[in-house]
Design a protein around this motif. Structure first.
Motif, PDB file in Angstrom:
ATOM      1  N   SER A  54      -8.183   3.278  -5.681  1.00  0.00           N
ATOM      2  CA  SER A  54      -8.392   1.849  -5.922  1.00  0.00           C
ATOM      3  C   SER A  54      -9.706   1.438  -5.261  1.00  0.00           C
ATOM      4  O   SER A  54      -9.801   1.375  -4.039  1.00  0.00           O
ATOM      5  CB  SER A  54      -7.230   1.037  -5.349  1.00  0.00           C
ATOM      6  N   GLU A 105     -15.158   0.766 -11.154  1.00  0.00           N
ATOM      7  CA  GLU A 105     -13.817   0.598 -10.579  1.00  0.00           C
ATOM      8  C   GLU A 105     -12.760   1.256 -11.457  1.00  0.00           C
ATOM      9  O   GLU A 105     -11.849   1.934 -10.950  1.00  0.00           O
ATOM     10  CB  GLU A 105     -13.511  -0.888 -10.411  1.00  0.00           C
ATOM     11  N   ARG A 106     -12.876   1.075 -12.771  1.00  0.00           N
ATOM     12  CA  ARG A 106     -11.888   1.646 -13.695  1.00  0.00           C
ATOM     13  C   ARG A 106     -11.944   3.174 -13.693  1.00  0.00           C
ATOM     14  O   ARG A 106     -10.903   3.853 -13.688  1.00  0.00           O
ATOM     15  CB  ARG A 106     -12.125   1.101 -15.105  1.00  0.00           C
ATOM     16  N   TYR A 130       0.816  -1.211   0.000  1.00  0.00           N
ATOM     17  CA  TYR A 130       0.000   0.000   0.000  1.00  0.00           C
ATOM     18  C   TYR A 130       0.856   1.270   0.000  1.00  0.00           C
ATOM     19  O   TYR A 130       0.340   2.364   0.219  1.00  0.00           O
ATOM     20  CB  TYR A 130      -0.935   0.002   1.208  1.00  0.00           C
ATOM     21  N   THR A 132     -13.763   0.226  -0.575  1.00  0.00           N
ATOM     22  CA  THR A 132     -14.663  -0.874  -0.903  1.00  0.00           C
ATOM     23  C   THR A 132     -16.103  -0.394  -0.733  1.00  0.00           C
ATOM     24  O   THR A 132     -16.378   0.477   0.099  1.00  0.00           O
ATOM     25  CB  THR A 132     -14.430  -2.103   0.002  1.00  0.00           C
ATOM     26  N   PHE A 186      -7.769   3.349  -0.606  1.00  0.00           N
ATOM     27  CA  PHE A 186      -8.298   2.064  -1.039  1.00  0.00           C
ATOM     28  C   PHE A 186      -9.724   1.997  -0.492  1.00  0.00           C
ATOM     29  O   PHE A 186      -9.941   2.097   0.709  1.00  0.00           O
ATOM     30  CB  PHE A 186      -7.445   0.908  -0.516  1.00  0.00           C
ATOM     31  N   THR A 220      -3.712   8.634  -1.338  1.00  0.00           N
ATOM     32  CA  THR A 220      -3.597   7.184  -1.473  1.00  0.00           C
ATOM     33  C   THR A 220      -4.747   6.535  -0.712  1.00  0.00           C
ATOM     34  O   THR A 220      -4.697   6.395   0.511  1.00  0.00           O
ATOM     35  CB  THR A 220      -2.241   6.674  -0.938  1.00  0.00           C
ATOM     36  N   LYS A 228     -10.258   4.696 -10.657  1.00  0.00           N
ATOM     37  CA  LYS A 228      -8.797   4.644 -10.758  1.00  0.00           C
ATOM     38  C   LYS A 228      -8.285   5.719 -11.717  1.00  0.00           C
ATOM     39  O   LYS A 228      -7.321   6.443 -11.402  1.00  0.00           O
ATOM     40  CB  LYS A 228      -8.354   3.261 -11.244  1.00  0.00           C
ATOM     41  N   ASN A 229      -8.938   5.847 -12.859  1.00  0.00           N
ATOM     42  CA  ASN A 229      -8.478   6.800 -13.873  1.00  0.00           C
ATOM     43  C   ASN A 229      -8.781   8.249 -13.506  1.00  0.00           C
ATOM     44  O   ASN A 229      -7.963   9.138 -13.727  1.00  0.00           O
ATOM     45  CB  ASN A 229      -9.116   6.474 -15.234  1.00  0.00           C
ATOM     46  N   SER A 260     -12.885  -1.307  -4.882  1.00  0.00           N
ATOM     47  CA  SER A 260     -13.340  -2.682  -5.046  1.00  0.00           C
ATOM     48  C   SER A 260     -14.837  -2.727  -4.752  1.00  0.00           C
ATOM     49  O   SER A 260     -15.267  -2.354  -3.658  1.00  0.00           O
ATOM     50  CB  SER A 260     -12.588  -3.621  -4.098  1.00  0.00           C
TER      51      SER A 260
END
Length: 387
Positions: free
Chosen positions: A297, A287-288, A88, A265, A263, A261, A291-292, A299
């Motif tokens: 990130s 999800e994509r 991470y 869900t 992550f 940063t 990220k873009n 999920s």
């Protein structure tokens, strides 16, 4: 700020790890140079005037040199890319180094209190000259500049470490101003039996220790996993809900491993009548895009819900209304209906804030009272999700 324009290429691209490191490098070098100059000037006039308050203030500036070195080290370590042992990344080094800076501030406050008490017990004659005032005034202006630079950089790159340093500089402004005031009072009333120098030093030390406690708390919270800003959480919810085919979401969990940063869900609700392949494609798209577009990130867990069965829809709407009447902060998700011959089970999760003291038994009793006139017997199977 002129410093960032002079020394940081592409300084507006604050999401870049390379740019973040440059901000930390400039702040650290700036701090080392200015604090060394302040220490040298104050220690000289402190020794010449025999003032414990000025000497303690000089030692405080020397500790600030150490804090600036910690800043450099923190940004260097946090800029390292993710590896097999730290998948991470390393950005939480910033929080660790901010905690170290805060502990240094606390240690300085304790040492200053000790020296001030000793000076109050055994007063010494303090000698003051014009150069004393000049050095102290220049020190205040320098610390003001430091505070503005650190605060500006901290806001630009969302850095707890630089925020701690800006608060430390603010403390130094107050402590040096107290030193200046003590010198003026001593110059007016003279050296009396009671140590004005020691008294002011003690007051400054108490202020520093109290401030450091807040700094320590603010730097520990991100390491423990504090709740994210409400506006940030809402922006993520709004983005997910903006996709056609998304009916709702719940169990949104955000894990921060440093500035920029994240992550995340989430459970995303879609119609159970939707083609499974199309629903899965929608989850992949969300999800994509996260990220873009955001560098996050994400999920996603897909939750199919029945939107056509009249009995399911009726009970869901009824339970939602009852739950919101109990406390408007409560909501439900994962609603399911299990129909038996003699009774019906309503299975769902309740989102409840940590400061709400309601129990499952409390909610069940209210639901049962609202359902007492139904033809069939209803049972409520609940799970509490805290947020």
């Amino acid at each position: 700020m002129i410093l960032e324009k002079l020394f940081i290429k592409d300084y507006n691209n604050t999401t870049s790890k390379a740019v973040r490191y440059k901000y930390g490098l400039v702040a650290g070098v700036f701090g080392i140079i200015t604090n060394l100059l302040l220490f040298a000037s104050k220690i000289i006039i402190g020794l010449l005037s025999a003032s414990i308050t000025i000497i303690a203030d000089a030692i405080n500036n020397l500790s600030d040199v150490g804090s600036s070195v910690v800043i450099l080290l923190g940004f260097k370590l946090s800029s390292k890319p993710a590896d097999s042992k730290h998948p991470y990344g390393h950005e939480r080094y910033e929080h660790i180094m901010a905690l170290i800076v805060s502990m240094i501030v606390m240690a300085i406050g304790i040492l200053l209190a000790k020296s001030s008490i000793e000076k109050m017990i055994s007063p010494e004659t303090v000698t003051i000259s014009l150069i004393t005032y000049i050095i102290l005034i220049l020190a205040i202006l320098t610390k003001l500049l430091q505070m503005l630079v650190y605060r500006n950089f901290a806001k630009k790159i969302d850095s707890n470490m630089l925020h701690a340093s800006s608060m430390d500089s603010r403390n130094d402004i107050i402590s040096t101003s107290a030193v200046l005031l003590a010198m003026i009072i001593i110059n007016v009333v003279g050296n009396i039996g009671f140590s004005i120098d020691g008294l002011f030093g003690l007051m400054v030390s108490i202020f520093i220790m109290v401030s450091s406690c807040k700094l320590i708390r603010d730097t520990i919270n991100p390491l423990l996993g504090e709740k994210q800003d409400d506006s940030f959480v809402q922006s993520l919810k709004d983005k997910i809900l903006s996709y056609e085919g998304v009916l709702g979401l719940h169990d949104l969990m955000i894990h921060s491993y440093g500035a920029n940063t994240y992550f995340v869900t989430a459970h995303v609700e879609v119609s159970s009548k939707e083609d499974i392949m199309l629903a899965h494609e929608l989850m992949d798209t969300i999800e994509r895009d996260f990220k873009n577009d955001l560098g996050i990130s994400l999920s996603v867990h897909m939750d199919p819900i029945d939107t056509t069965d009249p009995l399911v829809r009726h009970n869901r709407e009824k339970v939602e209304k009852i739950i919101s009447e109990i406390d408007d902060r409560l909501s439900i998700h994962d609603f399911r209906t299990v129909i038996g011959k003699a009774h019906i089970n309503l299975v769902f999760d309740v989102d409840m804030p940590y400061d709400c003291n309601l129990t499952i038994e409390d909610i069940t009793a209210i639901l049962q009272s609202k359902y007492k006139d139904e033809k069939k017997k209803y049972y409520f199977v609940m799970t509490i999700d805290r947020y």
